[in-house]
Write a protein that holds these residues in place. Sequence first.
Motif, short mmCIF file in Angstrom:
data_model
loop_
_atom_site.label_atom_id
_atom_site.label_comp_id
_atom_site.label_asym_id
_atom_site.label_seq_id
_atom_site.Cartn_x
_atom_site.Cartn_y
_atom_site.Cartn_z
N HIS A 3 0.84 -1.18 0.00
CA HIS A 3 0.00 0.00 0.00
C HIS A 3 0.88 1.25 0.00
O HIS A 3 1.85 1.33 0.74
CB HIS A 3 -0.93 -0.01 1.22
CG HIS A 3 -1.86 1.17 1.25
ND1 HIS A 3 -2.89 1.28 0.36
CD2 HIS A 3 -1.89 2.26 2.03
CE1 HIS A 3 -3.54 2.41 0.62
NE2 HIS A 3 -2.95 3.02 1.62
N THR A 4 0.56 2.16 -0.85
CA THR A 4 1.31 3.42 -0.92
C THR A 4 0.49 4.53 -0.30
O THR A 4 -0.61 4.30 0.20
CB THR A 4 1.66 3.77 -2.38
OG1 THR A 4 0.44 3.87 -3.12
CG2 THR A 4 2.55 2.71 -3.01
N SER A 5 1.00 5.73 -0.35
CA SER A 5 0.30 6.86 0.26
C SER A 5 -1.01 7.15 -0.47
O SER A 5 -1.23 6.72 -1.59
CB SER A 5 1.21 8.09 0.25
OG SER A 5 1.53 8.42 -1.08
N SER A 6 -1.85 7.91 0.19
CA SER A 6 -3.16 8.25 -0.35
C SER A 6 -3.03 9.11 -1.61
O SER A 6 -2.04 9.79 -1.82
CB SER A 6 -3.97 9.02 0.69
OG SER A 6 -4.24 8.20 1.80
N ASP A 7 -4.07 9.07 -2.42
CA ASP A 7 -4.13 9.91 -3.60
C ASP A 7 -5.44 10.68 -3.60
O ASP A 7 -6.25 10.59 -2.66
CB ASP A 7 -3.95 9.08 -4.88
CG ASP A 7 -5.10 8.11 -5.16
OD1 ASP A 7 -6.05 8.03 -4.35
OD2 ASP A 7 -5.04 7.42 -6.19
N ASP A 10 -8.62 8.61 -2.98
CA ASP A 10 -8.83 8.23 -1.58
C ASP A 10 -9.55 9.35 -0.83
O ASP A 10 -10.44 9.09 -0.02
CB ASP A 10 -7.49 7.93 -0.89
CG ASP A 10 -6.87 6.62 -1.35
OD1 ASP A 10 -7.62 5.68 -1.68
OD2 ASP A 10 -5.63 6.55 -1.41
#
Length: 172
Positions: A3-7, A10
């Motif tokens: 999981h990567t950071s929010s975009d 999101d």
Amino acid sequence: MGHTSSDFVDGVRAEWAETYPEVDTSTIEVIGRINRISSLALHQLDRALAPRGVNRGEFDILCALARAGRPLRASEVTARTMTSGASTTKHADRLTKIGLIERLPFERDGRVVLLRLTEAGRELVDAELPSRVERDHKLLEGLDEQERQMLASLLRRVSRNTDAAAWPGPGS
């Protein structure tokens, strides 16, 4: 694939969850991202084509003719670009006026006109297509070949569902 950071999507989903907690907005994670990616990629294309004096719809027609490798009837161009017949006619008129395509008579039926790239039209496609593909490659940075193939496979399935919904068969 961790999981990567929010975009942006999101954030939109979180806002909908706050406003309508009873509605399952999980599809926004996919469809929202497809729409956002498409919108931003098309905006990049519009900006890149502006100095050439053509818009995206016109470039799509030039590309359809370039891919075909032969003159096409306007109806064939319409089918290959997924635009309306009126849009194809409007774009073809302008592209003819600025010398990027030409109209040719169809020997077997005088009522039919064929559209063909001119040398200038071919040069425009030759110059712009590699840049467009390079921009697309940048959008996929960080995905390895297996991930790209998996994404393409999954999107192909969604695309077939979309086509079936847009063009339902008999008895639907």
